[in-house]
Design an enzyme around this catalytic site. Structure first.
Site, PDB file in Angstrom:
ATOM      1  N   ARG A  51       8.820  65.195 -41.034  1.00  0.00           N
ATOM      2  CA  ARG A  51       9.878  64.241 -40.698  1.00  0.00           C
ATOM      3  C   ARG A  51       9.211  62.923 -40.315  1.00  0.00           C
ATOM      4  O   ARG A  51       8.905  62.684 -39.148  1.00  0.00           O
ATOM      5  CB  ARG A  51      10.753  64.803 -39.582  1.00  0.00           C
ATOM      6  N   ASP A  53       8.322  58.972 -39.593  1.00  0.00           N
ATOM      7  CA  ASP A  53       8.932  57.941 -38.754  1.00  0.00           C
ATOM      8  C   ASP A  53       9.400  56.746 -39.572  1.00  0.00           C
ATOM      9  O   ASP A  53       9.045  56.597 -40.737  1.00  0.00           O
ATOM     10  CB  ASP A  53       7.895  57.418 -37.745  1.00  0.00           C
ATOM     11  N   ARG A 199      -1.298  58.252 -36.465  1.00  0.00           N
ATOM     12  CA  ARG A 199      -1.349  56.829 -36.120  1.00  0.00           C
ATOM     13  C   ARG A 199      -2.157  56.584 -34.842  1.00  0.00           C
ATOM     14  O   ARG A 199      -2.837  55.563 -34.714  1.00  0.00           O
ATOM     15  CB  ARG A 199       0.061  56.263 -35.999  1.00  0.00           C
TER      16      ARG A 199
END
Lengths: 256, 256
Positions: A51, A53, A199
């Site tokens: 899922r 971002d 990230r």
């Protein structure tokens, strides 16, 4: 009798709030579910391997759903693509699967690519599609430091505060950094990741690339089990979901 | 005393009518001239190595202009980039040159890249940035046929009706075709090209890749000296200006 479908999807994440359906804006999931409805007049839930971002892209996200309509794989692909226009979402492949296949729960591994463009000038061709870092990066030093994160660890220092995972312990199978011209590419592969883990690891490796941190500093950040001990969260722009692994596909765990 | 500047520019061609300033819409040239004015309060003409068409991109267009303002190269680059926002145009480098340097007239060679994505599914990540061709292409056959166009020829069959060049005779130094995954990449290099020459050659090579034309058909199309004898004009989306050669840089002509 319904049939379970596996689809492989490319999308540009810029116009979306992310994969997951949201009340307050566009999502990749809603685009796909709407395309299925227009094509087959069926209301389905489309499940994804990851899922992603807001702003995160995919070269090959995998998703699954059930369809009553009895059609072939090429028709599913082409009809979904027709109804997906003009959204930047494309179904690369559709495959009929056994009924127990689930894009998320059957998935045994995920790969991401993170693209950094390392130069002074702004991004014209890659705006929204890579992270612009102007300080010269030492990709070899980043790669060496990245190996401190490979293996099974408590990744609390690289976990978003919103992360809903039951445990912060994950096994990172690969974290590779290489330079291709002015681009620094980071490949991350694991069975699963914490929210923002890739990230946050990239933002930390950037500190190493700039010469502000050593590999030992990365080890210390990991050991701290504290989000504030690691680097910034790299922007969504540079992140691409590139592969979902399923049983039968080779997915090597690291020697830990 | 003014100074002559050489700049290397990356741009996404999608929002522009092309390089050249137009009365009826945005151009890359007007963006750059406006950025120079905002930065230096000087009205200049910015000359380019190639006047690309609407929708054509550049990874490294070269342009030149004169500036009275006495500043360093990094300042020219950074100030232009600041004033170019939010246009998808970026100055990669700025270099002070001798006064006889002219981006167009000093240029001894130009290179273009043409990107074809060869698959059924629409383009999500590369929309407007490549040509989608769904019929499987034989890149080796395209490369072999492309060699029929290398060398000095009358390229009337590959010339746009609007082309203003004095002569249709050009010397094509390189026309290479290769496949990288689902992408077919065509590199074209010459001292100069006729209007639409690269796109018309690509449209013709596509016929070969699809198996509809042989290399001999390409030779016949060239010999016909008639635009209608060659293939379609490939869309602007896939075309990138990639390099301008100047004296001192190696630019090999083919053995003809």
């Amino acid at each position: 009798m319904s049939r379970r479908w596996k689809i492989t999807v490319e999308f540009d994440g810029r116009p979306f709030l992310g994969w997951q359906r949201q009340d307050h804006g566009p999502s990749v999931q809603a685009c796909l579910e709407e395309a299925v409805h227009r094509f087959a007049q069926e209301r389905v839930t489309v499940h994804a391997a990851g899922r992603t971002d807001s702003g995160v892209h995919a070269t090959a996200m995998v998703a699954s759903f059930d369809l009553e309509k009895d059609v072939g794989a090429e028709k599913v692909r082409d009809a979904l693509n027709y109804h997906l226009k003009p959204n930047p979402v494309a179904v690369l492949r559709a495959e009929a699967m056994e009924g127990d296949f689930h894009a998320r729960f059957s998935c045994i591994g995920r790969s991401y690519l993170y693209r950094i463009v390392n130069r002074r000038a702004p991004l014209a061709l890659d705006a929204g599609r890579a992270w612009l870092v102007s300080h010269p990066l030492d990709a070899d030093a980043m790669h060496a430091a990245a190996q401190r994160l490979v293996g099974q660890h408590d990744f609390t220092s690289f976990r978003a505060s919103l992360c809903q995972a039951a445990s912060p312990v994950k096994t990172l199978a690969e974290l590779s950094v290489g330079r291709v011209g002015e681009e620094v590419r980071i490949v991350a592969r694991a069975r699963s990741f914490l929210h923002h883990q890739v990230r946050n690891m990239v933002g930390t490796l950037k500190m190493v690339g700039e010469g502000r941190w050593t590999a030992d500093d990365v080890s210390s950040a990991l050991a701290a089990r504290n989000r504030s001990a690691a680097g910034q969260t790299a922007p969504a722009d540079g992140l691409y979901f590139t592969h979902a692994f399923y049983p039968g596909e080779r997915f090597d765990d690291p020697v830990t």
